[in-house]
Motif scaffolding. Structure first.
Motif, PDB file in Angstrom:
ATOM      1  N   ASN A 231     -14.309  55.745  63.978  1.00 20.89           N
ATOM      2  CA  ASN A 231     -14.623  56.256  65.307  1.00 20.89           C
ATOM      3  C   ASN A 231     -14.264  55.254  66.400  1.00 20.89           C
ATOM      4  O   ASN A 231     -14.957  55.116  67.405  1.00 20.89           O
ATOM      5  N   GLY A 232     -13.183  54.505  66.160  1.00 20.78           N
ATOM      6  CA  GLY A 232     -12.745  53.526  67.141  1.00 20.78           C
ATOM      7  C   GLY A 232     -13.496  52.217  67.082  1.00 20.78           C
ATOM      8  O   GLY A 232     -13.242  51.308  67.878  1.00 20.78           O
ATOM      9  N   VAL A 233     -14.423  52.086  66.132  1.00 24.31           N
ATOM     10  CA  VAL A 233     -15.221  50.870  65.990  1.00 24.31           C
ATOM     11  C   VAL A 233     -14.805  50.144  64.718  1.00 24.31           C
ATOM     12  O   VAL A 233     -14.821  50.717  63.638  1.00 24.31           O
ATOM     13  N   SER A 234     -14.415  48.872  64.840  1.00 19.52           N
ATOM     14  CA  SER A 234     -14.033  48.067  63.681  1.00 19.52           C
ATOM     15  C   SER A 234     -15.210  47.216  63.231  1.00 19.52           C
ATOM     16  O   SER A 234     -16.038  46.807  64.044  1.00 19.52           O
ATOM     17  N   GLY A 235     -15.281  46.981  61.938  1.00 22.24           N
ATOM     18  CA  GLY A 235     -16.373  46.156  61.435  1.00 22.24           C
ATOM     19  C   GLY A 235     -16.129  45.725  60.002  1.00 22.24           C
ATOM     20  O   GLY A 235     -15.098  46.052  59.398  1.00 22.24           O
ATOM     21  N   GLU A 236     -17.089  44.965  59.467  1.00 22.07           N
ATOM     22  CA  GLU A 236     -17.047  44.502  58.091  1.00 22.07           C
ATOM     23  C   GLU A 236     -18.414  44.711  57.454  1.00 22.07           C
ATOM     24  O   GLU A 236     -19.432  44.678  58.151  1.00 22.07           O
ATOM     25  N   GLY A 237     -18.443  44.911  56.145  1.00 25.02           N
ATOM     26  CA  GLY A 237     -19.710  45.071  55.439  1.00 25.02           C
ATOM     27  C   GLY A 237     -19.464  45.355  53.977  1.00 25.02           C
ATOM     28  O   GLY A 237     -18.320  45.287  53.497  1.00 25.02           O
ATOM     29  N   TYR A 238     -20.521  45.667  53.252  1.00 24.92           N
ATOM     30  CA  TYR A 238     -20.456  45.850  51.803  1.00 24.92           C
ATOM     31  C   TYR A 238     -20.664  47.316  51.409  1.00 24.92           C
ATOM     32  O   TYR A 238     -21.561  47.986  51.928  1.00 24.92           O
ATOM     33  N   ILE A 239     -19.818  47.810  50.488  1.00 24.78           N
ATOM     34  CA  ILE A 239     -19.923  49.163  49.942  1.00 24.78           C
ATOM     35  C   ILE A 239     -19.922  49.058  48.420  1.00 24.78           C
ATOM     36  O   ILE A 239     -19.168  48.264  47.842  1.00 24.78           O
ATOM     37  N   ARG A 240     -20.770  49.863  47.772  1.00 20.33           N
ATOM     38  CA  ARG A 240     -20.805  49.856  46.317  1.00 20.33           C
ATOM     39  C   ARG A 240     -19.475  50.353  45.761  1.00 20.33           C
ATOM     40  O   ARG A 240     -18.900  51.322  46.270  1.00 20.33           O
ATOM     41  N   GLY A 241     -18.999  49.702  44.696  1.00 27.95           N
ATOM     42  CA  GLY A 241     -17.673  49.978  44.177  1.00 27.95           C
ATOM     43  C   GLY A 241     -17.444  51.410  43.733  1.00 27.95           C
ATOM     44  O   GLY A 241     -16.344  51.943  43.871  1.00 27.95           O
ATOM     45  N   ASP A 242     -18.495  52.071  43.198  1.00 31.65           N
ATOM     46  CA  ASP A 242     -18.313  53.436  42.698  1.00 31.65           C
ATOM     47  C   ASP A 242     -18.161  54.460  43.822  1.00 31.65           C
ATOM     48  O   ASP A 242     -17.882  55.627  43.552  1.00 31.65           O
ATOM     49  N   LEU A 243     -18.334  54.030  45.064  1.00 36.89           N
ATOM     50  CA  LEU A 243     -18.173  54.941  46.206  1.00 36.89           C
ATOM     51  C   LEU A 243     -16.772  54.853  46.799  1.00 36.89           C
ATOM     52  O   LEU A 243     -16.483  55.508  47.811  1.00 36.89           O
ATOM     53  N   LEU A 244     -15.903  54.056  46.164  1.00 35.28           N
ATOM     54  CA  LEU A 244     -14.544  53.858  46.668  1.00 35.28           C
ATOM     55  C   LEU A 244     -13.525  54.199  45.591  1.00 35.28           C
ATOM     56  O   LEU A 244     -13.783  54.050  44.401  1.00 35.28           O
ATOM     57  N   ALA A 245     -12.350  54.643  46.026  1.00 38.10           N
ATOM     58  CA  ALA A 245     -11.236  54.920  45.125  1.00 38.10           C
ATOM     59  C   ALA A 245     -10.052  54.056  45.544  1.00 38.10           C
ATOM     60  O   ALA A 245      -9.939  53.652  46.709  1.00 38.10           O
ATOM     61  N   ASP A 246      -9.156  53.770  44.585  1.00 36.79           N
ATOM     62  CA  ASP A 246      -7.987  52.945  44.880  1.00 36.79           C
ATOM     63  C   ASP A 246      -6.964  53.704  45.716  1.00 36.79           C
ATOM     64  O   ASP A 246      -6.792  54.922  45.579  1.00 36.79           O
ATOM     65  N   GLY A 247      -6.261  52.961  46.567  1.00 35.56           N
ATOM     66  CA  GLY A 247      -5.175  53.546  47.341  1.00 35.56           C
ATOM     67  C   GLY A 247      -5.587  53.928  48.744  1.00 35.56           C
ATOM     68  O   GLY A 247      -6.660  53.565  49.235  1.00 35.56           O
ATOM     69  N   THR A 248      -4.720  54.689  49.388  1.00 30.53           N
ATOM     70  CA  THR A 248      -4.931  55.126  50.767  1.00 30.53           C
ATOM     71  C   THR A 248      -5.076  56.642  50.806  1.00 30.53           C
ATOM     72  O   THR A 248      -4.295  57.361  50.178  1.00 30.53           O
ATOM     73  N   SER A 249      -6.067  57.127  51.544  1.00 32.97           N
ATOM     74  CA  SER A 249      -6.282  58.564  51.663  1.00 32.97           C
ATOM     75  C   SER A 249      -5.208  59.176  52.553  1.00 32.97           C
ATOM     76  O   SER A 249      -4.954  58.691  53.656  1.00 32.97           O
ATOM     77  N   SER A 250      -4.574  60.220  52.050  1.00 28.92           N
ATOM     78  CA  SER A 250      -3.513  60.882  52.828  1.00 28.92           C
ATOM     79  C   SER A 250      -4.084  61.792  53.903  1.00 28.92           C
ATOM     80  O   SER A 250      -3.443  62.062  54.913  1.00 28.92           O
ATOM     81  N   THR A 251      -5.310  62.281  53.690  1.00 26.19           N
ATOM     82  CA  THR A 251      -5.913  63.219  54.641  1.00 26.19           C
ATOM     83  C   THR A 251      -6.684  62.511  55.750  1.00 26.19           C
ATOM     84  O   THR A 251      -6.906  63.081  56.814  1.00 26.19           O
ATOM     85  N   GLY A 252      -7.102  61.258  55.506  1.00 22.68           N
ATOM     86  CA  GLY A 252      -7.925  60.575  56.491  1.00 22.68           C
ATOM     87  C   GLY A 252      -9.370  61.024  56.393  1.00 22.68           C
ATOM     88  O   GLY A 252      -9.729  61.801  55.498  1.00 22.68           O
ATOM     89  N   PRO A 253     -10.240  60.557  57.299  1.00 22.17           N
ATOM     90  CA  PRO A 253     -11.661  60.910  57.241  1.00 22.17           C
ATOM     91  C   PRO A 253     -11.883  62.410  57.295  1.00 22.17           C
ATOM     92  O   PRO A 253     -11.299  63.107  58.119  1.00 22.17           O
ATOM     93  N   VAL A 254     -12.692  62.924  56.370  1.00 25.34           N
ATOM     94  CA  VAL A 254     -13.016  64.353  56.326  1.00 25.34           C
ATOM     95  C   VAL A 254     -14.525  64.502  56.351  1.00 25.34           C
ATOM     96  O   VAL A 254     -15.231  63.992  55.480  1.00 25.34           O
TER      97      VAL A 254
END
Length: 457
Positions: free
Chosen positions: A266-289
């Motif tokens: 949403n135009g805001v950049s940041g850093e933080g921690y996310i649990r690994g099982d909530l992420l997938a490898d690569g780049t999403s082609s559709t973007g945020p849904v």
């Protein structure tokens, strides 16, 4: 007379010869006993110029290196040290090493007797998901690091601390070097057979390197201030949001794989921690849904409700944010008593009511969002001021109670020294320090907020 004298001389010479032989045998025996051999236990062992950890390092020896012991002495730390010599780089060197870090040939190890301290050179394994290593044996001591489940450490000694518990001084590997610190003994267990001192084990294989691309593969992933579900929520990222891995980490409470990531939402950049099982490898082609029933940061179901009138800022310092969320960037800071104009109200992504307001700052009219509980409706419009590190009244001392565990959070109210509060929970704040969520009565209302744990008694 001459014969008698001659016999006495012969007896004296025989006795003298016997004493000399005994001395030679004793010296040889003592030299043999002193010059026993041993091997290095640790993966890396510092050889020092004196029997002290504060003396200069002569060189470093690897595990299994053979040394010859010349003598032993008590070091400045009260521990037993060996003066040793050894082959190094095609030459022979000499120095001091701690006795408990050497395996003596023909023995299982060595022990040193100190009043109140028992020494044991055994390898130990970390039991809980994360164990805190401190600078001295006390929960009040500075935190040096966190070692995760399965990490192998070397036990230096054990002792009873002022909390009545037994603590273990351990050496461990971190950043390619050997360090020391204290862990509660009940957090350690005997290491498996054949184990060697190791760095913190990874809970995943093929862990991505810094800069790897991933994306959110669940409806909403919470970004936290540190690798734990106890961490404060920094942002909410919807399915398809792309992130960049900074590093991987083992969860401090769940032992799972977490990733520290950088993101733009949403135009805001940041850093933080996310649990690994909530992420997938690569780049999403559709973007945020945005999935049904979820919202992106700064957006909520339904249009804002227009409102009119004015309101007055309650806390000593209130953050005015770019959107209706505690994750929004801080646009301005307004001091207590500042009167603002109301534009609309809406439910923020934290489920609370927020007001969009307008105010004048440095001759310019600005707009932003503030939580409704930080305002009192009514008041005459004034030019707000931007406080910089406001100084609380000096009499009696005060504590600033903040809306979340961070020195950058809104100041909800202040409490005078000696005020009694109820403790709800303790968390690690955005600054890495311990914060306590408290509740208390003020002006007939029950109020909750966060204060640094260090200011509580």
């Amino acid at each position: 007379m001459t014969t008698s004298k001659t016999k006495r001389i012969r007896c004296f010479l025989v006795l003298l010869l016997g004493l000399c032989c005994a001395w030679i045998l004793f010296s040889a025996s003592a030299s043999f006993a002193a010059r026993s051999t041993g091997t290095v236990k640790n993966r890396i062992l510092n050889v020092r110029s004196q029997a002290s950890t504060s003396s200069s390092v002569v060189c470093k020896l690897s595990q299994g290196t053979k040394v010859t012991i010349l003598s032993d002495t008590t070091g400045t730390d009260g521990m037993k040290w060996y003066n040793v010599y050894f082959a190094y780089g095609g030459d022979t060197r000499e120095g001091f090493v701690r006795a408990d870090l050497i395996n003596i040939a023909g023995s299982a190890g060595s022990t040193t007797t100190n009043p109140g301290v028992s020494t044991n050179s055994a390898l130990k394994s970390i039991v809980p998901n994360a164990a805190i290593v401190r600078s001295y044996p006390s929960t009040k001591a500075e935190i040096r690091t966190r070692l995760f489940k399965g990490t192998i450490v070397t036990l230096v000694n054990e002792q009873a601390a002022d909390d009545g518990r037994k603590w273990s001084k351990v050496s461990y590997q971190e950043g390619g070097s050997t360090k020391e610190g204290y862990i509660r003994s009940d957090l350690l267990t005997a290491a498996p057979a054949g184990a060697t001192m190791t760095t913190t084990p990874s809970t995943s294989t093929g862990s991505p390197s810094s800069g790897a691309a991933k994306y959110v593969n669940t409806n909403v992933a919470l970004v936290r201030t540190y690798a734990s579900t106890d961490g404060d929520i920094r942002a909410r990222l919807v399915r398809g949001t792309n992130v960049t891995v900074i590093k991987s980490a083992t969860g401090q409470t769940d032992g799972r794989t977490w990733y520290k990531v950088s993101y733009n939402s949403n135009g805001v950049s940041g850093e933080g921690y996310i649990r690994g099982d909530l992420l997938a490898d690569g780049t999403s082609s559709t973007g945020p849904v945005e999935s049904p029933g979820t919202t992106t940061p700064g957006t909520v179901p339904g249009a804002p409700t227009p409102v009119n009138g004015t309101a007055t800022v309650i806390p000593t310092v209130a953050n005015i944010r770019t959107y209706a969320s505690p994750n929004g960037d801080v646009r301005s800071k307004l001091s207590a008593g500042t009167v603002v104009s109301l534009i609309s109200e809406k439910t923020g992504d934290d489920g609370k009511k927020w007001y969009k307001i307008s105010y004048s700052l440095n001759g310019a009219t600005m707009e932003g969002y503030i939580r409704s509980d930080l305002l009192t409706l009514g008041g005459t419009t004034t030019t707000p001021t931007t406080p910089t590190n406001p100084t609380p009244p000096s009499s009696g001392g005060v504590a600033q109670v903040r809306s979340y565990a961070s020195p950058y959070a809104d100041v909800r109210t202040t409490l005078s020294n000696g005020t009694k509060v109820s403790i709800i929970k303790e968390v690690t704040g955005e600054d890495g320090e311990k914060w306590t969520k408290i509740s208390f009565n003020q002006d007939g209302k029950r109020v909750e907020g966060y204060v640094p744990s260090s200011i509580l008694k």
